[in-house]
Design an enzyme around this catalytic site. Structure first.
Site, PDB file in Angstrom:
ATOM      1  CG  ASP A   1      53.578  24.239  35.128  1.00 36.92           C
ATOM      2  OD1 ASP A   1      54.749  24.603  35.319  1.00 36.92           O
ATOM      3  OD2 ASP A   1      53.026  24.275  34.018  1.00 36.92           O
TER       4      ASP A   1
ATOM      5  N   GLY B   1      53.702  22.929  41.639  1.00 38.67           N
ATOM      6  CA  GLY B   1      53.974  23.783  42.801  1.00 38.67           C
ATOM      7  C   GLY B   1      55.288  23.416  43.478  1.00 38.67           C
ATOM      8  CE  LYS B   2      58.427  20.861  39.139  1.00 38.44           C
ATOM      9  NZ  LYS B   2      57.113  20.957  38.472  1.00 38.44           N
TER      10      LYS B   2
ATOM     11  N   GLY C   1      59.511  26.661  35.086  1.00 43.23           N
ATOM     12  CA  GLY C   1      59.154  27.967  35.650  1.00 43.23           C
ATOM     13  C   GLY C   1      58.616  27.702  37.038  1.00 43.23           C
ATOM     14  CG  HIS C   2      60.448  25.631  39.518  1.00 50.32           C
ATOM     15  ND1 HIS C   2      61.418  24.776  39.984  1.00 50.32           N
ATOM     16  CD2 HIS C   2      59.850  24.985  38.479  1.00 50.32           C
ATOM     17  CE1 HIS C   2      61.405  23.674  39.242  1.00 50.32           C
ATOM     18  NE2 HIS C   2      60.472  23.783  38.329  1.00 50.32           N
TER      19      HIS C   2
ATOM     20  CB  THR D   1      59.283  25.786  26.811  1.00 45.70           C
ATOM     21  OG1 THR D   1      60.540  25.108  26.761  1.00 45.70           O
ATOM     22  CG2 THR D   1      58.356  25.079  27.777  1.00 45.70           C
TER      23      THR D   1
ATOM     24  CD  GLN E   1      61.193  19.984  32.883  1.00 48.75           C
ATOM     25  OE1 GLN E   1      62.180  19.324  33.135  1.00 48.75           O
ATOM     26  NE2 GLN E   1      61.268  21.305  32.786  1.00 48.75           N
TER      27      GLN E   1
ATOM     28  NE  ARG F   1      48.061  26.155  41.307  1.00 42.99           N
ATOM     29  CZ  ARG F   1      47.638  27.127  40.500  1.00 42.99           C
ATOM     30  NH1 ARG F   1      46.434  27.120  40.031  1.00 42.99           N
ATOM     31  NH2 ARG F   1      48.438  28.119  40.174  1.00 42.99           N
ATOM     32  CG  LEU F   2      42.326  20.888  49.205  1.00 47.74           C
ATOM     33  CD1 LEU F   2      42.170  19.568  48.441  1.00 47.74           C
ATOM     34  CD2 LEU F   2      42.442  20.603  50.696  1.00 47.74           C
ATOM     35  CG  ASP F   3      43.779  27.266  47.173  1.00 50.35           C
ATOM     36  OD1 ASP F   3      44.675  26.402  47.110  1.00 50.35           O
ATOM     37  OD2 ASP F   3      43.805  28.316  46.514  1.00 50.35           O
TER      38      ASP F   3
ATOM     39  CB  CYS G   1      49.846  23.988  49.047  1.00 50.50           C
ATOM     40  SG  CYS G   1      51.532  23.506  49.423  1.00 50.50           S
TER      41      CYS G   1
HETATM   42  P1  GDP Z   1      56.237  24.468  39.567  1.00 53.35           P
HETATM   43  O1  GDP Z   1      56.730  24.574  38.168  1.00 53.35           O
HETATM   44  O2  GDP Z   1      55.930  23.064  39.974  1.00 53.35           O
HETATM   45  O3  GDP Z   1      57.126  25.150  40.569  1.00 53.35           O
HETATM   46  O4  GDP Z   1      54.832  25.237  39.593  1.00 53.35           O
HETATM   47  P2  GDP Z   1      54.486  26.655  38.901  1.00 53.35           P
HETATM   48  O5  GDP Z   1      55.108  27.726  39.681  1.00 53.35           O
HETATM   49  O6  GDP Z   1      54.744  26.621  37.438  1.00 53.35           O
HETATM   50  O7  GDP Z   1      52.923  26.656  39.028  1.00 53.35           O
HETATM   51  C1  GDP Z   1      52.303  26.502  40.272  1.00 53.35           C
HETATM   52  C2  GDP Z   1      51.381  27.709  40.500  1.00 53.35           C
HETATM   53  O8  GDP Z   1      50.537  27.413  41.590  1.00 53.35           O
HETATM   54  C3  GDP Z   1      52.125  28.963  40.889  1.00 53.35           C
HETATM   55  O9  GDP Z   1      51.446  30.076  40.381  1.00 53.35           O
HETATM   56  C4  GDP Z   1      52.055  28.949  42.417  1.00 53.35           C
HETATM   57  O10 GDP Z   1      52.150  30.251  42.972  1.00 53.35           O
HETATM   58  C5  GDP Z   1      50.697  28.376  42.624  1.00 53.35           C
HETATM   59  N1  GDP Z   1      50.465  27.614  43.853  1.00 53.35           N
HETATM   60  C6  GDP Z   1      51.282  26.725  44.488  1.00 53.35           C
HETATM   61  N2  GDP Z   1      50.628  26.141  45.512  1.00 53.35           N
HETATM   62  C7  GDP Z   1      49.366  26.663  45.502  1.00 53.35           C
HETATM   63  C8  GDP Z   1      48.194  26.429  46.282  1.00 53.35           C
HETATM   64  O11 GDP Z   1      48.160  25.603  47.181  1.00 53.35           O
HETATM   65  N3  GDP Z   1      47.077  27.164  45.974  1.00 53.35           N
HETATM   66  C9  GDP Z   1      47.057  28.064  44.954  1.00 53.35           C
HETATM   67  N4  GDP Z   1      45.920  28.719  44.741  1.00 53.35           N
HETATM   68  N5  GDP Z   1      48.137  28.295  44.192  1.00 53.35           N
HETATM   69  C10 GDP Z   1      49.269  27.589  44.448  1.00 53.35           C
HETATM   70  P1  IMO Z   2      58.084  23.002  35.485  1.00 55.88           P
HETATM   71  O1  IMO Z   2      59.438  22.666  36.074  1.00 55.88           O
HETATM   72  C1  IMO Z   2      55.004  22.175  32.495  1.00 55.88           C
HETATM   73  C2  IMO Z   2      56.379  20.664  28.616  1.00 55.88           C
HETATM   74  C3  IMO Z   2      56.142  21.607  27.444  1.00 55.88           C
HETATM   75  C4  IMO Z   2      55.944  20.612  26.328  1.00 55.88           C
HETATM   76  C5  IMO Z   2      56.920  19.491  26.685  1.00 55.88           C
HETATM   77  C6  IMO Z   2      58.256  19.573  25.947  1.00 55.88           C
HETATM   78  O2  IMO Z   2      57.722  24.426  35.566  1.00 55.88           O
HETATM   79  O3  IMO Z   2      57.052  22.063  36.027  1.00 55.88           O
HETATM   80  P2  IMO Z   2      60.374  21.163  26.225  1.00 55.88           P
HETATM   81  O4  IMO Z   2      60.510  22.650  26.086  1.00 55.88           O
HETATM   82  O5  IMO Z   2      60.791  20.612  27.554  1.00 55.88           O
HETATM   83  O6  IMO Z   2      61.019  20.414  25.090  1.00 55.88           O
HETATM   84  O7  IMO Z   2      58.784  20.894  26.044  1.00 55.88           O
HETATM   85  O8  IMO Z   2      57.164  19.612  28.084  1.00 55.88           O
HETATM   86  N1  IMO Z   2      57.117  21.257  29.750  1.00 55.88           N
HETATM   87  C7  IMO Z   2      56.553  21.671  30.884  1.00 55.88           C
HETATM   88  N2  IMO Z   2      55.255  21.715  31.250  1.00 55.88           N
HETATM   89  N3  IMO Z   2      55.969  22.544  33.366  1.00 55.88           N
HETATM   90  C8  IMO Z   2      57.271  22.475  33.030  1.00 55.88           C
HETATM   91  O9  IMO Z   2      58.277  22.692  33.914  1.00 55.88           O
HETATM   92  C9  IMO Z   2      57.612  22.063  31.720  1.00 55.88           C
HETATM   93  N4  IMO Z   2      58.784  21.903  31.057  1.00 55.88           N
HETATM   94  C10 IMO Z   2      58.470  21.402  29.855  1.00 55.88           C
HETATM   95  O10 IMO Z   2      55.014  22.411  27.645  1.00 55.88           O
HETATM   96  O11 IMO Z   2      54.650  20.062  26.396  1.00 55.88           O
HETATM   97 MG    MG Z   3      56.237  25.553  36.373  1.00 60.81          MG
END
Ligand code: GDP
Ligand code: IMO
Ligand code: MG
Length: 426
Positions: A13, A15-16, A40-41, A127, A222, A329-331, A411
């Site tokens: 999570d 911010g990929k 979840g991207h 998950t 991940q 997420r520096l902000d 970002c």
């Molecule tokens: P991912 O799984 O690595 O793609 O990240 P997620 O989408 O699960 O979580 C990242 C969250 O941070 C999302 O809600 C993005 O919209 C948000 N995000 C990404 N970059 C920034 C940033 O620079 N600032 C803020 N405030 N939110 C950000």
């Molecule tokens: P993105 O791509 C954050 C975590 C789960 C749990 C552990 C094992 O959005 O960064 P799993 O369902 O893979 O067997 O769960 O891994 N986990 C994540 N945490 N972002 C993810 O993906 C994750 N995918 C799995 O919360 O701790």
């Molecule tokens: Mg995610």
């Protein structure tokens, strides 16, 4: 043109999705190489806000979007995601699925829940998308692959033998009802017919793209600290989110990757169980979670929040070979009067500078913090590094020093344009 891997550098999570969406504007191919719909991207661009679980975050560009052999696919969820995108006017005809990618089957979903229940207070906090059981079957040579759906007769034969075994486990170990062969077979044949135009032998496509010298992005899922080898085992996921995993999960050799970008949050978060040395249980952690809305994209669970862990960051950088950092997420830190960075751990009365393999040790680690002043100024409108407050530049520079690689991108907000290019990626 280069091949660039965009990888999660912490616990996911980071911010990929945002970074891949932005870079994909120039790319010809985007390949997801690991995980499944546990990912979840989030992408926010001119088309709106999207939460992608299996479809690569390059789907809004002209790039061919490939789901690599290293991904496990729940076909029902993929079809649902494609339908949602189409409904919102996004063309998914450039989606390609590797015939070698394994499928998440109904028994995987069931077993993920049952296994978690049986772990009781030691539950991993998965998950519950069937990811662990699907990768287990891949390694146990009991998996069913996307390509198997293209030959219904052979598929039924294989499903029958696997299901016999799974039903034995379901009924004898867990005491639940067996699953029906005819039901699963019928359902998966339908998925197969729907997905057939997308299922391809992908190494040929990738080879041709490399010969053309196309710009290729490898989209991680991940993060490094969830890697089954180097993460906080057993509180990890089941496929490798590392640069090595990118080679295996896409079918690209290590010599062909030109840049490896590590995506870091400016602080740390984690969803699910397992040690996190810099976790904050106080009002600062709460303030970060609320300001940043730190709730899981896939499961909606609150994310655990903490200070930036530079010991973990240096480790992540080392095992991935990052050529550069993306700091997101520096902000979120804009309002804090002071910031802390963990530069070492105290373990059994000694100072250590490495990330221990044992979770028992990691749980005992007390972070050693360096304190830096905050900037207490809004940064979300800033687009040039030099215009960031001096304290924010100092914070970024310190993260670079401690992580051992330069920042390419910063970002300052979730949307595509809320980005500062510090150094060109290419
Ligand atoms: P991912 O799984 O690595 O793609 O990240 P997620 O989408 O699960 O979580 C990242 C969250 O941070 C999302 O809600 C993005 O919209 C948000 N995000 C990404 N970059 C920034 C940033 O620079 N600032 C803020 N405030 N939110 C950000
Ligand atoms: P993105 O791509 C954050 C975590 C789960 C749990 C552990 C094992 O959005 O960064 P799993 O369902 O893979 O067997 O769960 O891994 N986990 C994540 N945490 N972002 C993810 O993906 C994750 N995918 C799995 O919360 O701790
Ligand atoms: Mg995610």
């Amino acid at each position: 043109m280069p091949v660039i891997a965009v990888l999660g550098a912490q616990w996911g999570d980071e911010g990929k999705g945002k970074v891949v969406d932005q870079l994909a504007a120039e790319a010809r191919m985007v390949i997801r190489f690991s995980g499944g719909d546990n990912a979840g991207h989030t992408v926010i661009n001119a088309h709106g806000e999207f939460k992608l679980h299996l479809v690569p975050s390059g789907i809004f560009s002209q790039a061919t979007c490939l789901i690599g052999n290293g991904v496990v696919i729940n076909p029902a969820r993929l079809i649902e995601e494609v339908d949602q995108l189409n409904k919102r006017g996004i063309d998914t005809s450039r989606l390609v699925i590797s015939d070698r990618a394994h499928l998440v089957m109904p028994y995987h979903l069931l077993l993920d829940g049952l296994e978690e229940e049986s772990r009781a207070d030691r539950a991993i906090g998965t998950t519950k998308r069937g990811i662990g059981p699907a990768f287990t079957d891949k390694v146990a040579r009991m998996g069913i692959r996307a390509g198997d759906l293209l030959d219904q007769k052979a598929f039924k034969y294989r499903l029958q033998s696997v299901l016999d075994y799974k039903n034995t486990i379901l009924t004898r170990v867990y005491g639940v009802s067996p699953l029906s062969l005819e039901e699963i077979y019928g359902q998966y044949c339908q998925y197969g017919e729907r997905l057939a135009p997308h299922i391809k032998e992908t190494t040929t496509l990738i080879r041709e793209a490399l010969v053309r010298d196309d710009y290729i992005l490898l989209e991680g899922a991940q993060g490094a600290l969830l890697d089954p080898d180097f993460g906080t085992y057993p509180y990890t996921t089941s496929s490798s989110p590392l640069s090595g995993g990118a080679c295996l999960g896409a079918g690209i050799n290590p010599k062909q990757i030109d840049r490896i970008l590590g995506v870091f949050k400016a602080y740390c978060t984690r969803v699910g169980s397992g040690p996190m040395p810099t976790e904050l249980h106080d009002e600062v952690g709460q303030a970060i979670r609320e300001r940043a809305h730190e709730y899981g994209t896939t499961t909606g669970r609150p994310r655990r929040c903490g200070w930036f862990d530079a010991v973990a960051a240096a480790f992540s950088s080392q095992i991935n070979g990052f050529t550069g950092m993306v700091i997101t997420r520096l902000d979120v830190l804009d309002t804090l009067p002071g910031l802390k960075i963990c530069t070492g751990y105290r373990l059994n009365g000694k100072t250590i500078g490495y990330f221990p393999a044992s979770i028992a040790d990691l749980e005992k680690c007390q972070p050693i913090y360096e304190e830096l002043p905050g900037w207490q100024t809004e940064t979300s409108h800033i687009r040039e590094f030099a215009r960031l407050p001096a304290e924010a530049r100092r914070y970024v520079n310190r993260l670079e020093e401690l992580s051992g690689c330069p920042a390419n991108i910063i970002c300052v907000g979730p949307s595509r344009e809320q980005t500062i290019q510090v150094r060109p990626v290419i």
